[in-house]
Scaffold this active site. Structure first.
Site, mmCIF file in Angstrom:
data_model
loop_
_atom_site.group_PDB
_atom_site.id
_atom_site.type_symbol
_atom_site.label_atom_id
_atom_site.label_comp_id
_atom_site.label_asym_id
_atom_site.label_seq_id
_atom_site.Cartn_x
_atom_site.Cartn_y
_atom_site.Cartn_z
ATOM 1 N N PRO A 9 38.744 51.316 37.651
ATOM 2 C CG PRO A 9 38.909 50.871 35.380
ATOM 3 C CD PRO A 9 39.473 51.748 36.448
ATOM 4 C CG ASN A 10 35.511 46.640 36.583
ATOM 5 O OD1 ASN A 10 34.288 46.775 36.568
ATOM 6 N ND2 ASN A 10 36.241 46.702 35.499
ATOM 7 N NE ARG A 17 37.440 42.853 38.865
ATOM 8 C CZ ARG A 17 38.472 43.585 38.498
ATOM 9 N NH1 ARG A 17 39.029 44.410 39.352
ATOM 10 N NH2 ARG A 17 38.926 43.515 37.284
ATOM 11 C CE1 TYR A 22 42.292 41.779 40.525
ATOM 12 C CE2 TYR A 22 40.224 40.801 39.779
ATOM 13 C CZ TYR A 22 41.429 41.415 39.500
ATOM 14 O OH TYR A 22 41.794 41.662 38.205
ATOM 15 C CG ASN A 71 44.858 48.690 41.221
ATOM 16 O OD1 ASN A 71 44.882 48.585 39.990
ATOM 17 N ND2 ASN A 71 44.611 47.662 42.017
ATOM 18 C CB ALA A 74 41.266 47.185 32.577
ATOM 19 C CD GLU A 95 50.940 50.858 37.436
ATOM 20 O OE1 GLU A 95 50.970 51.982 36.896
ATOM 21 O OE2 GLU A 95 51.057 49.796 36.803
ATOM 22 C CG HIS A 97 48.735 46.190 39.097
ATOM 23 N ND1 HIS A 97 47.634 46.801 38.564
ATOM 24 C CD2 HIS A 97 49.817 46.828 38.601
ATOM 25 C CE1 HIS A 97 48.038 47.763 37.756
ATOM 26 N NE2 HIS A 97 49.358 47.813 37.767
ATOM 27 N NE ARG A 104 44.594 38.150 36.316
ATOM 28 C CZ ARG A 104 43.677 39.091 36.557
ATOM 29 N NH1 ARG A 104 44.006 40.180 37.245
ATOM 30 N NH2 ARG A 104 42.443 38.949 36.133
HETATM 31 C C1 DQA Z 1 44.459 44.909 38.630
HETATM 32 C C2 DQA Z 1 44.999 44.124 37.432
HETATM 33 C C3 DQA Z 1 44.371 44.614 36.140
HETATM 34 O O1 DQA Z 1 44.868 43.855 35.046
HETATM 35 C C4 DQA Z 1 42.881 44.442 36.190
HETATM 36 O O2 DQA Z 1 42.287 44.958 35.015
HETATM 37 C C5 DQA Z 1 42.265 45.036 37.409
HETATM 38 C C6 DQA Z 1 42.951 44.891 38.677
HETATM 39 C C7 DQA Z 1 44.969 44.348 39.975
HETATM 40 O O3 DQA Z 1 44.858 45.049 40.971
HETATM 41 O O4 DQA Z 1 45.432 43.205 40.026
HETATM 42 O O5 DQA Z 1 41.168 45.576 37.363
HETATM 43 O O6 DQA Z 1 44.911 46.254 38.523
#
Ligand code: DQA
Length: 139
Positions: A9-10, A17, A22, A71, A74, A95, A97, A104
Site C-alpha cells: 500500500p501507498n 509521497r 521516500y 515491500n 504498513a 523484505e 523497506h 521512525r
Molecule cells: C515502508 C515503511 C513502512 O513503515 C511504511 O508504512 C511504508 C513504506 C518503506 O519502504 O520504508 O509504506 O515499507
C-alpha cells in the site's frame, strides 16, 4: 531467473509521497533502471493497496518464481495473513523497506512479516531493491 517485486500500500505514490522520506523517483522509473542493470534477470513488478491481492500474488508466484522482493508497506507491521502467505510459499522472499524503519515511529520497529523472509533490507532507499536482486542472483 524469475524475480517478482511486489510492493504494498501507498508505494504506488513513490515520487509524490513524502519525498523527503521516500525520494523523488516513481517506482516505474526506478524499475526501468533496474531492468537495464540486470538484463540476466526476468524482473516482474506488481503493486497493490489491497492485502488480499498481495496474498494472491505471493501465492501465484511463490511456487513458480526463483525469488520475491517484497515491500509490504504498513502491512509489514501488522499483517499476520501476509506473514502466513510468506511462510506457506516456496520461493525465497527478501523484505525491503526504502526508509530506515528503526529510525521512525515505534510502530514501524516491528516487522510481523520479516521473520518469514530470508532477510530484510531497510533504510538504503531504492538501492535496497537493487541489492535484493543482487542477493537473489548470487544466492
Ligand atoms: C515502508 C515503511 C513502512 O513503515 C511504511 O508504512 C511504508 C513504506 C518503506 O519502504 O520504508 O509504506 O515499507
Amino acid at each position: 531467473m524469475k524475480i517478482a517485486i511486489i510492493n504494498g500500500p501507498n508505494l504506488n505514490l513513490l515520487g509524490k509521497r513524502e519525498p523527503e522520506i521516500y525520494g523523488k523517483i516513481s517506482f516505474e522509473q526506478y524499475f526501468d533502471q533496474l531492468k537495464a542493470a540486470f538484463p540476466q534477470a526476468d524482473l516482474v513488478y506488481y503493486q497493490s493497496n489491497v492485502e488480499g491481492e498481495l496474498i494472491n500474488k505471493l501465492q501465484e508466484v511463490g511456487f513458480e518464481y526463483d525469488g520475491i522482493i517484497f515491500n509490504g508497506g504498513a502491512y509489514t507491521h501488522y499483517s499476520y495473513a501476509i506473514r502466513d502467505a510468506i511462510a506457506g510459499i516456496q520461493t525465497p522472499v527478501v523484505e525491503v523497506h526504502i526508509s530506515n524503519v528503526y529510525a521512525r515511529e515505534e510502530f514501524r520497529h516491528k516487522s510481523i512479516t520479516g521473520g518469514k523472509a530470508v532477510g530484510v533490507i531497510t533504510g538504503l532507499g531504492m538501492k535496497g531493491y537493487d541489492l535484493a536482486v543482487r542477493y537473489l542472483l548470487e544466492r
